[in-house]
Scaffold this motif. Structure first.
Motif, PDB file in Angstrom:
ATOM      1  N   ASN A   1      -0.072 -10.962 -12.211  1.00 41.67           N
ATOM      2  CA  ASN A   1       1.330 -10.629 -12.467  1.00 41.67           C
ATOM      3  C   ASN A   1       1.693  -9.289 -11.847  1.00 41.67           C
ATOM      4  O   ASN A   1       2.823  -9.093 -11.425  1.00 41.67           O
ATOM      5  N   ARG A   2       0.739  -8.339 -11.832  1.00 43.40           N
ATOM      6  CA  ARG A   2       1.006  -7.043 -11.233  1.00 43.40           C
ATOM      7  C   ARG A   2       1.254  -7.184  -9.738  1.00 43.40           C
ATOM      8  O   ARG A   2       2.114  -6.507  -9.171  1.00 43.40           O
TER       9      ARG A   2
ATOM     10  N   ALA B   1       4.731  -8.619  -9.273  1.00 41.73           N
ATOM     11  CA  ALA B   1       5.734  -7.607  -9.595  1.00 41.73           C
ATOM     12  C   ALA B   1       5.795  -6.557  -8.495  1.00 41.73           C
ATOM     13  O   ALA B   1       6.887  -6.134  -8.085  1.00 41.73           O
TER      14      ALA B   1
END
Length: 119
Positions: free
Chosen positions: A2-3, A6
């Motif tokens: 997810n990082r 993002a």
């Protein structure tokens, strides 16, 4: 995971946002008009006061037009030029017609020479 997504979204939005931050390309100095604002306003008022709207649907652009040639002259000229127009608009864009055409020579032969040489 997810990082990474993002971070990718943040970087792409930063790049896309900075692309629109510039001004017009090639315009280093501000525009300077040839007329002052008052001159432009006066010209607009004169145009509006004349009562003629060149962009109106009812304006007749050909009202003052008169031809110097007769319809028969124009028709004869069109018929005479039909073959040339057909050749120039053909599949080869008129290259065969232009290659076969005899061009008039309006000047003598030209020879290459160095600038300033007299011989």
């Amino acid at each position: 995971m997810n990082r990474k997504i993002a971070l990718t979204l943040v970087l792409t939005s930063f790049v896309a946002g900075s692309a629109f931050a510039e001004g017009p390309i090639g315009q280093a100095e501000p525009f300077k008009g040839a007329m002052t604002r008052q001159q432009v306003q006066a010209e607009l008022q004169q145009y509006k006061g004349s009562g003629i709207d060149l962009h109106a649907d009812g304006y007749d652009h050909l009202r003052g037009f008169s031809s110097k040639r007769t319809r028969a002259e124009v028709t004869a000229e069109y018929i005479a030029s039909r073959d040339v127009v057909s050749a120039l608009n053909g599949e080869d864009s008129g290259s065969r017609y232009l290659a076969r055409r005899e061009l008039p020579r309006t000047f003598g032969p030209q020879l290459a020479a160095l600038p300033g040489s007299s011989d």
